[in-house]
Design a protein around this motif. Structure first.
Motif, mmCIF file in Angstrom:
data_model
loop_
_atom_site.group_PDB
_atom_site.id
_atom_site.type_symbol
_atom_site.label_atom_id
_atom_site.label_comp_id
_atom_site.label_asym_id
_atom_site.label_seq_id
_atom_site.Cartn_x
_atom_site.Cartn_y
_atom_site.Cartn_z
ATOM 1 N N ASP A 199 46.111 -10.905 22.138
ATOM 2 C CA ASP A 199 47.315 -10.585 22.913
ATOM 3 C C ASP A 199 46.951 -9.682 24.070
ATOM 4 O OD1 ASP A 199 49.044 -12.012 21.273
ATOM 5 O OD2 ASP A 199 49.313 -10.315 19.911
ATOM 6 N N ASP A 200 47.497 -9.988 25.239
ATOM 7 C CA ASP A 200 47.221 -9.199 26.434
ATOM 8 C C ASP A 200 47.728 -7.762 26.250
ATOM 9 O OD1 ASP A 200 46.341 -8.609 28.946
ATOM 10 O OD2 ASP A 200 48.044 -9.523 29.988
ATOM 11 N N CYS A 201 46.873 -6.809 26.596
ATOM 12 C CA CYS A 201 47.211 -5.377 26.573
ATOM 13 C C CYS A 201 47.507 -4.849 25.170
ATOM 14 C CB CYS A 201 48.410 -5.085 27.481
ATOM 15 S SG CYS A 201 48.190 -5.583 29.196
ATOM 16 N N ASN A 202 47.122 -5.568 24.134
ATOM 17 C CA ASN A 202 47.449 -5.155 22.775
ATOM 18 C C ASN A 202 46.159 -4.939 21.984
ATOM 19 O OD1 ASN A 202 48.464 -4.740 20.242
ATOM 20 N ND2 ASN A 202 49.404 -6.755 20.026
ATOM 21 N N GLU A 203 45.742 -3.653 21.882
ATOM 22 C CA GLU A 203 44.490 -3.351 21.185
ATOM 23 C C GLU A 203 44.540 -3.725 19.704
ATOM 24 O OE1 GLU A 203 45.831 -1.090 23.274
ATOM 25 O OE2 GLU A 203 44.279 -0.488 24.712
ATOM 26 N N ALA A 204 45.753 -3.749 19.126
ATOM 27 C CA ALA A 204 45.878 -4.091 17.705
ATOM 28 C C ALA A 204 45.580 -5.552 17.426
ATOM 29 C CB ALA A 204 47.281 -3.743 17.205
ATOM 30 N N SER A 205 45.472 -6.395 18.471
ATOM 31 C CA SER A 205 45.234 -7.830 18.277
ATOM 32 C C SER A 205 43.745 -8.174 18.271
ATOM 33 C CB SER A 205 45.942 -8.626 19.372
ATOM 34 O OG SER A 205 45.323 -8.423 20.639
ATOM 35 N N TRP A 206 42.872 -7.146 18.121
ATOM 36 C CA TRP A 206 41.432 -7.418 18.171
ATOM 37 C C TRP A 206 41.009 -8.321 17.006
ATOM 38 C CZ3 TRP A 206 37.407 -5.296 14.889
ATOM 39 C CH2 TRP A 206 37.888 -4.514 13.824
ATOM 40 N N ILE A 207 40.020 -9.163 17.256
ATOM 41 C CA ILE A 207 39.518 -10.046 16.194
ATOM 42 C C ILE A 207 38.055 -9.770 15.866
ATOM 43 C CG2 ILE A 207 41.200 -11.883 16.476
ATOM 44 C CD1 ILE A 207 39.269 -13.358 18.234
ATOM 45 N N PHE A 208 37.299 -9.191 16.787
ATOM 46 C CA PHE A 208 36.023 -8.573 16.434
ATOM 47 C C PHE A 208 35.488 -7.737 17.584
ATOM 48 C CE2 PHE A 208 34.796 -13.030 17.423
ATOM 49 C CZ PHE A 208 33.961 -12.822 18.498
ATOM 50 N N PHE A 209 34.500 -6.911 17.222
ATOM 51 C CA PHE A 209 33.927 -5.944 18.171
ATOM 52 C C PHE A 209 32.439 -5.822 17.901
ATOM 53 C CE2 PHE A 209 32.317 -1.561 18.440
ATOM 54 C CZ PHE A 209 32.365 -1.370 19.808
ATOM 55 N N GLN A 210 31.659 -5.705 18.991
ATOM 56 C CA GLN A 210 30.221 -5.464 18.865
ATOM 57 C C GLN A 210 29.791 -4.447 19.908
ATOM 58 O OE1 GLN A 210 27.200 -8.220 20.388
ATOM 59 N NE2 GLN A 210 26.282 -8.312 18.344
ATOM 60 N N ASP A 211 28.990 -3.483 19.478
ATOM 61 C CA ASP A 211 28.446 -2.485 20.401
ATOM 62 C C ASP A 211 27.190 -3.029 21.070
ATOM 63 O OD1 ASP A 211 27.395 -0.346 21.758
ATOM 64 O OD2 ASP A 211 27.194 0.961 20.003
ATOM 65 N N SER A 213 23.509 -5.749 20.735
ATOM 66 C CA SER A 213 23.129 -7.072 20.242
ATOM 67 C C SER A 213 22.577 -7.032 18.825
ATOM 68 C CB SER A 213 22.100 -7.701 21.181
ATOM 69 O OG SER A 213 20.932 -6.886 21.254
ATOM 70 N N ASN A 214 22.013 -5.892 18.409
ATOM 71 C CA ASN A 214 21.431 -5.804 17.072
ATOM 72 C C ASN A 214 22.180 -4.824 16.173
ATOM 73 O OD1 ASN A 214 20.691 -3.456 18.319
ATOM 74 N ND2 ASN A 214 18.474 -3.716 18.063
ATOM 75 N N THR A 215 23.446 -4.509 16.526
ATOM 76 C CA THR A 215 24.288 -3.672 15.676
ATOM 77 C C THR A 215 25.371 -4.537 15.037
ATOM 78 O OG1 THR A 215 25.740 -3.099 17.536
ATOM 79 C CG2 THR A 215 23.878 -1.619 17.080
ATOM 80 N N PRO A 216 26.068 -4.019 14.025
ATOM 81 C CA PRO A 216 27.039 -4.855 13.302
ATOM 82 C C PRO A 216 28.157 -5.388 14.194
ATOM 83 C CG PRO A 216 26.538 -2.869 12.044
ATOM 84 C CD PRO A 216 25.919 -2.690 13.395
ATOM 85 N N ILE A 217 28.662 -6.550 13.811
ATOM 86 C CA ILE A 217 29.894 -7.099 14.364
ATOM 87 C C ILE A 217 31.002 -6.712 13.391
ATOM 88 C CG2 ILE A 217 31.112 -9.196 15.050
ATOM 89 C CD1 ILE A 217 28.340 -10.495 15.441
ATOM 90 N N TYR A 218 32.039 -6.066 13.898
ATOM 91 C CA TYR A 218 33.133 -5.567 13.062
ATOM 92 C C TYR A 218 34.328 -6.513 13.140
ATOM 93 C CZ TYR A 218 30.557 -1.166 12.800
ATOM 94 O OH TYR A 218 29.601 -0.215 12.587
ATOM 95 N N TYR A 219 35.019 -6.677 11.977
ATOM 96 C CA TYR A 219 36.185 -7.544 11.887
ATOM 97 C C TYR A 219 37.386 -6.742 11.376
ATOM 98 C CZ TYR A 219 32.785 -11.286 12.404
ATOM 99 O OH TYR A 219 31.781 -12.098 12.872
ATOM 100 N N PRO A 220 38.614 -7.197 11.694
ATOM 101 C CA PRO A 220 39.804 -6.452 11.279
ATOM 102 C C PRO A 220 39.973 -6.314 9.772
ATOM 103 C CG PRO A 220 40.361 -7.972 13.039
ATOM 104 C CD PRO A 220 38.968 -8.302 12.610
ATOM 105 N N ASP A 221 39.364 -7.200 8.979
ATOM 106 C CA ASP A 221 39.493 -7.086 7.526
ATOM 107 C C ASP A 221 38.527 -6.068 6.941
ATOM 108 O OD1 ASP A 221 37.078 -8.386 7.740
ATOM 109 O OD2 ASP A 221 37.685 -10.170 6.605
ATOM 110 N N GLY A 222 37.798 -5.358 7.824
ATOM 111 C CA GLY A 222 36.884 -4.325 7.371
ATOM 112 C C GLY A 222 35.482 -4.812 7.095
ATOM 113 N N THR A 223 35.216 -6.121 7.181
ATOM 114 C CA THR A 223 33.882 -6.643 6.931
ATOM 115 C C THR A 223 33.036 -6.568 8.192
ATOM 116 O OG1 THR A 223 34.571 -8.902 7.469
ATOM 117 C CG2 THR A 223 34.746 -8.203 5.165
ATOM 118 N N THR A 224 31.743 -6.665 8.010
ATOM 119 C CA THR A 224 30.799 -6.671 9.125
ATOM 120 C C THR A 224 29.710 -7.699 8.845
ATOM 121 O OG1 THR A 224 29.348 -4.974 8.150
ATOM 122 C CG2 THR A 224 31.161 -4.207 9.563
#
Length: 545
Positions: A199-211, A213-224
């Protein structure tokens, strides 16, 4: 048809046609049923009426935008940007304004539609733009997305602790797709992080994040999940401070891909972002004896070091780029060797091939049941042309079925044996379970003559027999009565025999000579007319001992 986010949910066959507005003698209610009492509970915005049925892709193309009001086919448009007014303006020529009826339990909500160009995205792209690349100058950009924290839907958050200037790509997919996104590029000269939202402008709509290339990929369900991807960037002290996402599985819809400077405002440099369809194994073909596997990739593939591939110096794949394993799973084979790789025409691989042929060798021939697994040796083994790897950790699995014809392991008596007692039975052991191919049933007394013929080799006279087997591997042939003495016996094992996977037996014969077990007997005798000799006839040839 009913669409949600441009994806068809239901369809119904009902009579209808074009709306004849002149025949409508009642008001058009938005958010309330005709009885005037049953109201919609929720927020309503951007109501549009078209004179034609839009497709899912047409809906998705504009569903997050504010329209101009002059779009072809648009006959009704209320955007509810009326600032507390009870009059809801129409934004098409000659349109009818609406009247807001507030019964005391409704209120104006924040506008979620950003208007032309968007509040929180900088560029719109679709899959038609793939492969896509763009250089964003973060030194001229604002901080539209707060990536210092990522909230979990059930409470709590992932604390990232860094946020800065960002650049956002609004990606609209008309159909499900598997894509890659990477910021690993020599022109990326900032410590960049990436978040993806729905969703545009909605940080709560994130589906994953990565810092990195060799660090964890984070998901909203708390898994990596984490992979050690190689990465080149212009951030010279730590080139891995960029992002590598080789395989993102997405449904049709709209996504906001945000590349963010980890340094506080203002931005400190530039980010080069690449997107496109992921490198995939489209399909495989396996030779009948499993000695060859043809890999069909979605695009040309390269081997060698990541840096060489990124710089356009990738080479052809090598055997070390693959990992192979055989699980016996009850079969005989427990090892497989990758002897060589080749192009589809048999030539040496040079890089960029979409079809790669794997030539395999099994120290022990597969007997059926084994499971062959083939995959890349690591996440840095097989690449596309820009250095995005094949992320296929599980590999592909191939069930090896029995392709070998049954054979005779041993017989008693052995072929060519002499002096076989005439009262002996005949034993045959096969390499695997067999059956009668004519009716695909076990071999028993009732059908044994379809598979075996026992006869005197010289005269061709058939010899009757019975047969027994406890496992359809070892068979005992019992001649009816004793075999004739000192006679060549022939047992024909017919091609009507097959194994449990329809592999036919190759016709074979067993020959042996029975023993001479009975003393010779005089059949007749006579004396000559002049009594000078005696003629004796024996029942078989005799010899001086």
């Amino acid at each position: 048809k009913i669409f949600k986010n441009g994806v068809e949910q239901e369809s119904y066959n009902t009579p209808g046609g074009a709306i004849v507005w002149e025949d409508i003698a009642t008001d058009l209610y938005i958010g309330k049923y005709l009885d005037g009492n049953t109201s919609f509970k929720g927020s309503i915005d951007e109501v549009r009426v078209w004179e034609m049925a839009n497709t899912g892709s047409e809906i998705q193309a504009t569903m997050n935008d504010v329209l101009d009001g002059d779009e072809s086919g648009l006959i009704g448009y209320w955007n509810f940007n009326d600032n507390q007014s009870l009059d809801v303006a129409s934004h098409v020529d000659g349109g009818t304004p609406g009247v807001l009826n507030n019964d005391g339990n409704g209120e104006w909500d924040d506008d979620k539609f950003s208007g032309s160009g968007g509040d929180c995205f900088d560029m719109e792209i679709t899959e038609a733009d793939f492969p896509f690349s763009h250089l964003a100058d973060l030194m001229t950009e604002d901080d539209d997305w707060d990536q210092s924290t990522f909230p979990f839907p059930g409470g709590g958050e992932h604390t990232n602790g860094a946020n800065g200037a960002d650049y956002t790509y609004k990606l609209t997919l008309s159909q499900p797709a598997i894509i890659y996104v990477t910021t690993c590029d020599a022109l990326t000269n900032v410590d960049v992080q990436i978040g993806i939202y729905t969703d545009d402008c909605n940080e709560a709509s994130w589906i994953f994040f990565q810092d990195d290339s060799n660090t964890p990929i984070y998901y909203p369900d708390g898994t990596t999940e984490q992979y050690n991807f190689e990465c080149i960037s212009g951030f010279e002290s730590n080139p891995q401070y960029a992002n590598m996402l080789p395989r993102i599985v997405w449904d049709a819809g709209t996504y906001y891909i945000v590349v963010d400077d980890r340094e506080p405002m203002p931005g400190t440099g530039s980010v080069k972002t690449w997107m496109g369809y992921s490198l995939l194994v489209d399909s495989t073909e396996v030779a009948g004896d499993y000695s060859e596997v043809d890999y069909f990739f979605s695009e040309g593939v390269y081997g060698g070091n990541y840096a060489d591939v990124y710089n356009g110096n990738g080479i052809g794949l090598e055997t070390s780029d693959y990992n192979l394993d055989v699980n016996p799973n009850g079969g005989d084979a427990n090892q497989v060797n990758l002897t060589s790789l080749a192009a589809s025409n048999g030539s040496t691989l040079t890089g960029g091939e979409e079809i790669v042929v794997l030539n395999l060798e099994y120290p022990i021939t597969p007997s059926g049941g084994e499971i062959l697994t083939i995959g890349p040796a690591s996440v840095s083994s097989i690449f596309n042309s820009v250095g995005v790897p094949l992320l296929d950790i599980e590999g592909i699995t191939i069930n090896l079925v029995d392709e070998l014809a049954p054979t005779i392991e041993f017989t008693d008596p052995v072929n060519g044996q002499t002096g076989v007692p005439s009262g002996d039975n005949i034993t045959i052991n096969f390499s695997e379970q067999i059956r009668n191919s004519l009716d695909e049933s076990n071999i028993t007394n009732s059908n044994a003559v379809d598979c075996f013929i026992l006869e005197e080799a010289v005269s061709g006279e058939d010899l009757s027999f019975t047969i027994t087997s406890g496992d359809q591997i070892e068979f005992v042939i019992n001649p009816d009565g004793q075999l004739p003495e000192y006679t060549e016996i022939k047992l024909s094992i017919l091609a009507t025999i097959e194994d449990q996977n329809d592999n036919g037996f190759q016709f074979d014969t067993l020959h042996f000579l029975t023993a001479d077990e009975t003393a010779p007997q005089i059949q007749s005798s006579a004396i000559s007319p002049i009594n000078d000799y005696v003629s004796i006839t024996f029942n078989e040839g005799v010899y001086n001992t």
